[in-house]
Design a protein around this motif. Structure first.
Motif, PDB file in Angstrom:
ATOM      1  N   LYS A 298      93.837  11.317  41.905  1.00 18.66           N
ATOM      2  CA  LYS A 298      94.255  12.647  41.457  1.00 18.66           C
ATOM      3  C   LYS A 298      94.851  12.606  40.045  1.00 18.66           C
ATOM      4  CE  LYS A 298      95.894  15.810  44.336  1.00 18.66           C
ATOM      5  NZ  LYS A 298      94.849  16.745  44.733  1.00 18.66           N
ATOM      6  N   MET A 299      95.680  11.586  39.786  1.00 16.79           N
ATOM      7  CA  MET A 299      96.334  11.506  38.476  1.00 16.79           C
ATOM      8  C   MET A 299      95.349  11.278  37.349  1.00 16.79           C
ATOM      9  SD  MET A 299      99.813   9.329  38.751  1.00 16.79           S
ATOM     10  CE  MET A 299      98.974   7.945  39.481  1.00 16.79           C
ATOM     11  N   PHE A 300      94.399  10.363  37.596  1.00 13.29           N
ATOM     12  CA  PHE A 300      93.458   9.988  36.531  1.00 13.29           C
ATOM     13  C   PHE A 300      92.136  10.743  36.625  1.00 13.29           C
ATOM     14  CE2 PHE A 300      96.032   5.965  36.960  1.00 13.29           C
ATOM     15  CZ  PHE A 300      96.631   6.024  35.717  1.00 13.29           C
ATOM     16  N   LEU A 301      92.049  11.679  37.582  1.00 15.77           N
ATOM     17  CA  LEU A 301      90.801  12.436  37.804  1.00 15.77           C
ATOM     18  C   LEU A 301      89.614  11.485  37.893  1.00 15.77           C
ATOM     19  CD1 LEU A 301      91.117  15.595  35.513  1.00 15.77           C
ATOM     20  CD2 LEU A 301      91.289  15.476  38.000  1.00 15.77           C
ATOM     21  N   LEU A 302      89.740  10.468  38.718  1.00 18.36           N
ATOM     22  CA  LEU A 302      88.685   9.455  38.794  1.00 18.36           C
ATOM     23  C   LEU A 302      87.445  10.027  39.473  1.00 18.36           C
ATOM     24  CD1 LEU A 302      90.820   6.329  39.858  1.00 18.36           C
ATOM     25  CD2 LEU A 302      90.012   6.955  37.570  1.00 18.36           C
TER      26      LEU A 302
ATOM     27  N   SER B 241     104.515  19.901  45.699  1.00 17.72           N
ATOM     28  CA  SER B 241     103.177  20.372  46.061  1.00 17.72           C
ATOM     29  C   SER B 241     102.332  19.243  46.659  1.00 17.72           C
ATOM     30  CB  SER B 241     102.470  20.963  44.842  1.00 17.72           C
ATOM     31  OG  SER B 241     102.457  20.015  43.803  1.00 17.72           O
ATOM     32  N   TYR B 242     102.631  18.013  46.290  1.00 19.97           N
ATOM     33  CA  TYR B 242     101.878  16.873  46.853  1.00 19.97           C
ATOM     34  C   TYR B 242     102.689  16.291  48.008  1.00 19.97           C
ATOM     35  CZ  TYR B 242      99.126  12.625  47.204  1.00 19.97           C
ATOM     36  OH  TYR B 242      98.330  11.609  47.679  1.00 19.97           O
TER      37      TYR B 242
ATOM     38  N   ASN C 236     105.361   8.126  52.480  1.00 14.87           N
ATOM     39  CA  ASN C 236     104.173   7.718  51.717  1.00 14.87           C
ATOM     40  C   ASN C 236     104.435   6.413  50.971  1.00 14.87           C
ATOM     41  OD1 ASN C 236     101.552   7.845  50.690  1.00 14.87           O
ATOM     42  ND2 ASN C 236     102.158   9.090  48.933  1.00 14.87           N
ATOM     43  N   ARG C 237     105.616   6.298  50.341  1.00 15.45           N
ATOM     44  CA  ARG C 237     105.925   5.069  49.594  1.00 15.45           C
ATOM     45  C   ARG C 237     105.968   3.863  50.543  1.00 15.45           C
ATOM     46  NH1 ARG C 237     103.975   7.305  46.382  1.00 15.45           N
ATOM     47  NH2 ARG C 237     104.799   8.527  44.675  1.00 15.45           N
ATOM     48  N   LEU C 238     106.451   4.108  51.758  1.00 15.01           N
ATOM     49  CA  LEU C 238     106.519   3.048  52.771  1.00 15.01           C
ATOM     50  C   LEU C 238     105.107   2.631  53.188  1.00 15.01           C
ATOM     51  CD1 LEU C 238     108.662   1.561  54.353  1.00 15.01           C
ATOM     52  CD2 LEU C 238     108.692   3.408  56.009  1.00 15.01           C
ATOM     53  N   ASN C 239     104.252   3.605  53.430  1.00 19.47           N
ATOM     54  CA  ASN C 239     102.867   3.303  53.817  1.00 19.47           C
ATOM     55  C   ASN C 239     102.149   2.532  52.718  1.00 19.47           C
ATOM     56  OD1 ASN C 239     103.054   4.513  56.298  1.00 19.47           O
ATOM     57  ND2 ASN C 239     102.351   6.511  55.563  1.00 19.47           N
TER      58      ASN C 239
END
Ligand code: SAM
Length: 163
Positions: A18-22, A91-92, A102-105
């Motif tokens: 999402k960040m880099f629009l890969l 929003s995310y 999420n950071r744990l996963n």
């Protein structure tokens, strides 16, 4: 690098996408992730048969050390996030708890892949501003949440040389 100065929070492949629009084309390139730290991007990409090398000074440490450091800082970081609600857009991640989950996963995914990935040369110790790779060795270089994030600590010249 001193582990007590590090907050080993990493992002997922979905966050990188999402960040880099890969695009699909990007994902299939030979990628170098600079400052990937404990992100699960490399692990998830590798599981899908994609090519990523991650470079970070953090990789001098063992998985248990990185994991231990994560658990020693995570609650404090989440408390800081909770105490500054207007600094964040939910929003995310929907809440500080969701962010923590999420950071744990991501950390678990990284740790599960790390030793194997190190042996395969997918996690390499190195640090900007100079990396030990050849010109054009990779088709795409990504750098998430390192360059321009610590402008108070690293000079303009450091950034320029790194880029
Ligand atoms: C905020 S974390 C970002 C981790 C990952 N890229 C992500 O987005 O989830 C910043 C990372 O930069 C790494 N780092 C610190 N100094 C560095 C340097 N000189 N060159 C490359 N990476 C560095 C840290 O070890 C850490 O893993």
């Amino acid at each position: 690098m001193k582990l007590e100065n590090v907050v080993p929070f990493g992002r997922s492949m979905h966050e990188y996408e999402k960040m880099f629009l890969l695009s699909d084309e990007d994902i299939n390139k030979k990628i170098i992730g600079v400052g990937d730290g404990p992100a699960s991007f490399n692990a998830e990409m590798f599981a899908q048969g994609k090519s990523v090398i991650s470079v970070d000074p953090l990789y001098v440490f063992r998985a248990e050390e990185i994991e231990k450091r994560f658990y020693s800082v995570v609650d404090n970081i989440i408390a800081q996030v909770k105490s500054t609600p207007n600094d964040w857009i939910w929003s995310y991640h929907k809440s500080p708890e969701h962010l923590k989950e999420n950071r744990l996963n991501v950390l678990r995914r990284f740790v599960a892949d790390y030793e194997n990935g190190k042996n395969q040369g997918r996690y390499v110790v190195g640090e900007l501003p100079t990396l030990e790779f050849d010109d054009s060795q990779y088709q795409l270089a990504l750098c998430s949440h390192f360059l321009f994030l610590y402008s108070d600590h690293f000079t303009y010249e450091f950034h320029r040389t790194s880029v």
